[in-house]
Design a protein around this motif. Structure first.
Motif, PDB file in Angstrom:
ATOM      1  N   GLY A  65     -11.654 -12.192  -3.898  1.00 13.97           N
ATOM      2  CA  GLY A  65     -11.254 -11.855  -2.407  1.00 13.97           C
ATOM      3  C   GLY A  65      -9.877 -12.519  -2.150  1.00 13.97           C
ATOM      4  O   GLY A  65      -9.764 -13.001  -1.153  1.00 13.97           O
ATOM      5  N   GLU A  66      -8.853 -12.295  -3.210  1.00 16.77           N
ATOM      6  CA  GLU A  66      -7.616 -12.710  -2.971  1.00 16.77           C
ATOM      7  C   GLU A  66      -7.536 -14.270  -3.197  1.00 16.77           C
ATOM      8  O   GLU A  66      -6.317 -14.911  -3.027  1.00 16.77           O
ATOM      9  CB  GLU A  66      -6.981 -12.351  -1.799  1.00 16.77           C
ATOM     10  N   SER A  88      -4.704  -3.485  10.539  1.00 18.96           N
ATOM     11  CA  SER A  88      -5.534  -4.261   9.748  1.00 18.96           C
ATOM     12  C   SER A  88      -6.938  -3.616   9.625  1.00 18.96           C
ATOM     13  O   SER A  88      -7.161  -2.800  10.495  1.00 18.96           O
ATOM     14  CB  SER A  88      -5.613  -5.686  10.699  1.00 18.96           C
ATOM     15  N   ARG A  89      -7.789  -4.157   8.640  1.00 21.12           N
ATOM     16  CA  ARG A  89      -8.699  -3.382   8.328  1.00 21.12           C
ATOM     17  C   ARG A  89      -9.886  -3.398   9.404  1.00 21.12           C
ATOM     18  O   ARG A  89     -10.544  -2.341   9.517  1.00 21.12           O
ATOM     19  CB  ARG A  89      -9.306  -3.942   7.151  1.00 21.12           C
ATOM     20  N   GLY A 137      -3.204  -3.853   3.564  1.00 20.56           N
ATOM     21  CA  GLY A 137      -3.618  -4.584   2.918  1.00 20.56           C
ATOM     22  C   GLY A 137      -4.287  -4.472   1.514  1.00 20.56           C
ATOM     23  O   GLY A 137      -4.207  -3.399   1.069  1.00 20.56           O
ATOM     24  N   GLN A 138      -5.177  -5.592   1.384  1.00 21.12           N
ATOM     25  CA  GLN A 138      -5.756  -5.559  -0.232  1.00 21.12           C
ATOM     26  C   GLN A 138      -6.478  -4.220  -0.607  1.00 21.12           C
ATOM     27  O   GLN A 138      -6.533  -3.569  -1.635  1.00 21.12           O
ATOM     28  CB  GLN A 138      -6.682  -6.627  -0.397  1.00 21.12           C
ATOM     29  N   THR A 139      -7.343  -3.672   0.557  1.00 18.33           N
ATOM     30  CA  THR A 139      -7.956  -2.415   0.413  1.00 18.33           C
ATOM     31  C   THR A 139      -7.391  -1.378   1.165  1.00 18.33           C
ATOM     32  O   THR A 139      -7.979  -0.340   1.050  1.00 18.33           O
ATOM     33  CB  THR A 139      -9.364  -2.628   0.803  1.00 18.33           C
ATOM     34  N   SER A 146      -0.300  -1.377   0.232  1.00 20.01           N
ATOM     35  CA  SER A 146       0.897  -2.232   0.020  1.00 20.01           C
ATOM     36  C   SER A 146       2.184  -1.861   0.422  1.00 20.01           C
ATOM     37  O   SER A 146       2.689  -0.716   0.022  1.00 20.01           O
ATOM     38  CB  SER A 146       0.793  -3.113  -1.529  1.00 20.01           C
ATOM     39  N   LYS A 178      -4.809 -12.836   7.878  1.00 16.44           N
ATOM     40  CA  LYS A 178      -5.795 -13.306   6.596  1.00 16.44           C
ATOM     41  C   LYS A 178      -5.137 -12.859   5.295  1.00 16.44           C
ATOM     42  O   LYS A 178      -4.553 -11.939   5.216  1.00 16.44           O
ATOM     43  CB  LYS A 178      -7.255 -12.663   6.622  1.00 16.44           C
ATOM     44  N   GLN A 209      -6.183 -11.381   2.872  1.00 15.90           N
ATOM     45  CA  GLN A 209      -6.412  -9.668   2.442  1.00 15.90           C
ATOM     46  C   GLN A 209      -5.161  -8.803   3.092  1.00 15.90           C
ATOM     47  O   GLN A 209      -4.939  -7.872   2.547  1.00 15.90           O
ATOM     48  CB  GLN A 209      -7.825  -9.177   2.649  1.00 15.90           C
ATOM     49  N   HIS A 210      -4.899  -9.272   4.295  1.00 18.51           N
ATOM     50  CA  HIS A 210      -3.777  -8.317   5.023  1.00 18.51           C
ATOM     51  C   HIS A 210      -2.678  -8.738   4.495  1.00 18.51           C
ATOM     52  O   HIS A 210      -1.521  -7.882   4.308  1.00 18.51           O
ATOM     53  CB  HIS A 210      -3.787  -8.643   6.450  1.00 18.51           C
ATOM     54  N   MET A 244      -1.627  -9.877   1.598  1.00 16.23           N
ATOM     55  CA  MET A 244      -1.434  -9.337   0.244  1.00 16.23           C
ATOM     56  C   MET A 244      -0.549  -8.028   0.271  1.00 16.23           C
ATOM     57  O   MET A 244       0.213  -7.876  -0.563  1.00 16.23           O
ATOM     58  CB  MET A 244      -2.922  -8.992  -0.235  1.00 16.23           C
TER      59      MET A 244
END
Ligand code: FAD
Length: 342
Positions: A155-156, A255-256, A271-273, A276, A290, A292-293, A295
């Motif tokens: 998780g990063e 954001s997710r 973000g991560q999922t 980029s 956070k 994951q964002h 990233m």
């Protein structure tokens, strides 16, 4: 954290030289994730005094071969055939694995797109080597010519470095949007070759009847992005984001959790999922920042954060911090830009 991909059977590593990149293309043009492979591939190849070899496939490849050379490949090989017009795993994987046998590259990079992921895993199995997927950092150790493939994990919270010491080629897929597109140089010197590919009938079991691109929001090439997070409080908050975005010609990011709530489509997620991005300007509205964002957007040139919390994590990487309610700031910002343009 360092991981090792080990082999049952060590190979003669000195036979393997140079960096090879797969340049994914569509409609006679190399796609952006493919061009990104050239910048990172060239810097690694030149660091160890080797060359960068670009490989591309298509119905006609002349333009793409030229493009690859001008973007920085030292040698380009293009395979052409009507059967290579669309991505099809088996023909592409067969040609690329045969070429690996022939040229013995030390490193092979493939963009971590859907097609790239499909191709990379097959090539790794056929070449009896490993592949580090979805890398965000790539480098080469100049002494052992070992690829240092790094990717976020847990998780990063950790960046894992994966080394493949005893099998070749050393393979990695690279996350789109992370590495820059190199400058194009029309006077670049490069060696090029176009090969007519003969594809066996049995490799063409899958027939492409039609290709209809999904209309997606490609944030990876956006110059400006205005992004909304849970701080918007409701789906309609994205209207304010859209208004600012329209005024400055920006894309809308998210954001997710806003995507998970159904406030906006998944193809806006950063973000991560998600995607980029590395725009000139990233305005984060009601986004806490956070890992994951971050990233997916920390490489943006200028970051503006609009957040009521002065301690929000996004502030640690922001160039400008507006510590206020986005519902007050965004209408004023839209107005100010409109007045300036009038
Ligand atoms: P929050 O963290 O709730 O932040 C909301 C912010 O808005 C707060 O800082 C608050 O102070 C501020 N705020 C509230 N009201 C206002 C107001 N009126 N005006 C201004 N500011 C206000 N997240 C992603 O974004 N992208 C990903 O790709 C992603 N992938 C993930 C993958 C995994 C495996 C996991 C576990 C999580 C992933 N996440 C991802 C989720 C991530 O961990 C966070 O939960 C998420 O980024 C938080 O979104 P947010 O900043 O919108 O919400």
């Amino acid at each position: 954290m360092v991981g090792l991909i080990n082999a049952e059977k060590p190979e003669n590593l000195d036979d393997y030289k140079n960096v090879m990149v797969f340049l994914e293309a569509r409609d006679g043009k190399i796609k952006k994730p493919g061009l990104e492979m050239i910048s990172v591939g060239a810097s690694m190849a030149h660091k160890v005094n080797e060359i960068l070899i670009g490989i591309t496939f298509g119905e006609k490849v002349g333009t793409m071969v030229k493009e690859a050379g001008e973007y920085g490949c030292d040698r380009v090989i293009g395979y052409e055939s009507p059967d290579l017009k669309d991505f099809r795993t088996i023909p592409y994987a067969t040609l690329l694995s045969d070429l690996i046998q022939e040229l013995k590259p030390n490193i092979l990079l493939i963009p971590a797109t859907r097609n790239g992921r499909d191709l990379a895993s097959r090539i790794a199995v056929r070449s009896r080597t490993g592949v580090t997927a979805d890398c965000t950092e790539l480098d080469v150790d100049p002494n052992g010519r070992i690829l240092q493939a790094r990717r976020p994990t847990y998780g990063e919270s950790t960046l894992a470095e994966i080394l493949c010491r005893s099998h070749r080629p050393q393979m990695a897929t690279a996350r789109p949007g992370i590495f820059p597109v190199p400058e194009r140089n029309k006077d670049a010197k490069y060696e090029s070759e176009v090969r007519k590919a003969k594809i066996k009938k049995e490799y063409l079991k899958k027939e492409v009847v039609d290709f209809r691109p999904k209309t997606t929001v490609d944030l990876t090439s956006a110059k400006y992005i205005v992004s909304g997070g849970l701080g918007l409080g409701k789906a309609s908050g994205f209207k304010l984001i859209q208004e600012v975005a329209d005024e400055i010609g920006a894309y809308v990011g998210a954001s997710r959790p806003t995507v998970d709530m159904g406030w906006i489509g998944k193809d806006h997620q950063v973000g991560q999922t998600g995607q980029s991005v590395r725009p000139k300007l990233y305005i984060a509205c009601g986004i806490s920042g956070k890992a994951q964002h971050l990233m997916g957007m920390k490489l943006s040139e200028n970051i503006v954060s609009i957040n009521t919390d002065p301690e929000a994590e996004i502030n640690s990487i922001s160039d400008y911090i507006i510590n206020a309610d986005l519902y007050e700031v965004l209408p004023k910002l839209t107005d100010a830009i409109r007045k300036k343009k009038a």
